[in-house]
Design a protein around this motif. Structure first.
Motif, short mmCIF file in Angstrom:
data_model
loop_
_atom_site.label_atom_id
_atom_site.label_comp_id
_atom_site.label_asym_id
_atom_site.label_seq_id
_atom_site.Cartn_x
_atom_site.Cartn_y
_atom_site.Cartn_z
N SER A 181 -8.75 -6.93 -9.03
CA SER A 181 -9.11 -8.29 -9.45
C SER A 181 -9.09 -9.27 -8.29
O SER A 181 -9.48 -10.43 -8.45
N GLY A 182 -8.61 -8.84 -7.11
CA GLY A 182 -8.57 -9.71 -5.96
C GLY A 182 -7.29 -10.50 -5.83
O GLY A 182 -7.17 -11.36 -4.95
N ASP A 183 -6.31 -10.25 -6.69
CA ASP A 183 -5.02 -10.95 -6.59
C ASP A 183 -4.28 -10.58 -5.31
O ASP A 183 -3.47 -11.35 -4.80
N CYS A 184 -4.52 -9.37 -4.82
CA CYS A 184 -3.94 -8.94 -3.55
C CYS A 184 -4.88 -7.94 -2.91
O CYS A 184 -5.77 -7.40 -3.57
N SER A 185 -4.69 -7.70 -1.64
CA SER A 185 -5.53 -6.71 -0.96
C SER A 185 -5.01 -5.31 -1.26
O SER A 185 -3.83 -5.14 -1.61
N PRO A 186 -5.86 -4.29 -1.12
CA PRO A 186 -5.39 -2.92 -1.30
C PRO A 186 -4.25 -2.58 -0.35
O PRO A 186 -3.32 -1.85 -0.73
N GLU A 187 -4.29 -3.13 0.86
CA GLU A 187 -3.24 -2.87 1.84
C GLU A 187 -1.90 -3.45 1.37
O GLU A 187 -0.85 -2.83 1.52
N THR A 188 -1.96 -4.66 0.79
CA THR A 188 -0.74 -5.26 0.25
C THR A 188 -0.21 -4.45 -0.92
O THR A 188 1.00 -4.24 -1.03
N ALA A 189 -1.10 -4.00 -1.78
CA ALA A 189 -0.68 -3.19 -2.93
C ALA A 189 0.04 -1.93 -2.44
O ALA A 189 1.09 -1.56 -2.99
N LEU A 190 -0.51 -1.28 -1.42
CA LEU A 190 0.12 -0.08 -0.88
C LEU A 190 1.48 -0.40 -0.27
O LEU A 190 2.45 0.35 -0.45
N ALA A 191 1.58 -1.51 0.46
CA ALA A 191 2.84 -1.90 1.10
C ALA A 191 3.90 -2.17 0.04
O ALA A 191 5.07 -1.77 0.19
N VAL A 192 3.53 -2.86 -1.04
CA VAL A 192 4.48 -3.15 -2.12
C VAL A 192 4.93 -1.85 -2.78
O VAL A 192 6.12 -1.65 -3.05
N PHE A 193 3.98 -0.94 -3.01
CA PHE A 193 4.33 0.34 -3.64
C PHE A 193 5.28 1.13 -2.76
O PHE A 193 6.29 1.67 -3.23
N ASP A 194 4.99 1.19 -1.46
CA ASP A 194 5.86 1.93 -0.55
C ASP A 194 7.25 1.29 -0.48
O ASP A 194 8.26 2.01 -0.37
N ALA A 195 7.32 -0.03 -0.53
CA ALA A 195 8.62 -0.70 -0.51
C ALA A 195 9.45 -0.32 -1.73
O ALA A 195 10.67 -0.12 -1.63
#
Length: 205
Positions: A181-195
């Motif tokens: 939806s554009g609320d965050c970038s795919p890179e941010t989504a991956l970083a949050v998931f890894d965290a």
């Protein structure tokens, strides 16, 4: 003299159905699920409406098969991206769930179609059951991996695998929706998931 009798060409029905399903995914991803029709999908696939009707009697059947095609593609990517035999079990969990994040064009298209399918299935219990079955299978698979990780001492002994599996799948699905939806970038989504994996596993992704 023997006359040459032409041999009928063998038709790969699965290939044709997949061709149509791929066209459906493009229509749904670009124009929304409401644009999915036998006529639109046939035009996108470059075939006749009659051929589409030969393989799919309804939009429900097309949508359901398209989701099966997505599952097959994810399975192929997982096999190709499988870590080595000595990799931690937690890495298997990460590789599995990261496939649900829209990190490339193929996964973005699949993600948009999956969201469209979820919305479409919400009022159709007969096809919504397939979604629930898929979710249950994914959660069971992740839970099994987490139990194996516990046995190998890779995660906390007090971790409840079933609850953690549900939490992880919900997290990655939510992050995928935000990225699409554009609320965050795919890179941010991956970083949050890894965290979150770091917090859960006590490891670096």
């Amino acid at each position: 003299m023997w006359h040459h009798v032409p041999v009928p060409k063998q038709v790969d029905h699965h290939q044709r159905r997949t061709l149509i399903a791929d066209a459906l995914m493009r229509v749904a991803a670009e124009r929304g699920v409401e644009a999915v029709s036998l006529r639109h999908v046939a035009a996108e696939a470059g075939v006749t409406s009659g051929m589409v009707q030969h393989y799919f009697r309804s939009k429900d059947e097309m949508m359901t098969f398209a989701m099966e095609v997505i599952r097959e593609k994810v399975a192929v990517r997982l096999t190709a991206d499988a870590p080595g035999g000595d990799a931690p079990v937690t890495e298997l969990v990460r590789r599995l769930l990261v496939q649900l994040l829209p990190l490339d064009e193929a996964r973005r298209t699949e993600g948009r179609v999956a969201l469209a399918f979820l919305a479409y299935a919400a009022g159709r219990p007969e096809i919504g059951a397939a979604v629930r079955t898929d979710n249950a299978r994914l959660q069971l698979l992740v839970a099994d991996h987490l139990r194996a990780a516990q046995a190998a001492g890779q995660v906390r002994a007090d971790l409840e695998p079933a609850h953690a599996a549900r939490a992880l799948t919900a997290l990655v699905e939510g992050l995928g929706m935000q990225a699409l939806s554009g609320d965050c970038s795919p890179e941010t989504a991956l970083a949050v998931f890894d965290a979150q994996l770091d917090l859960l596993f006590g490891r670096s992704a």
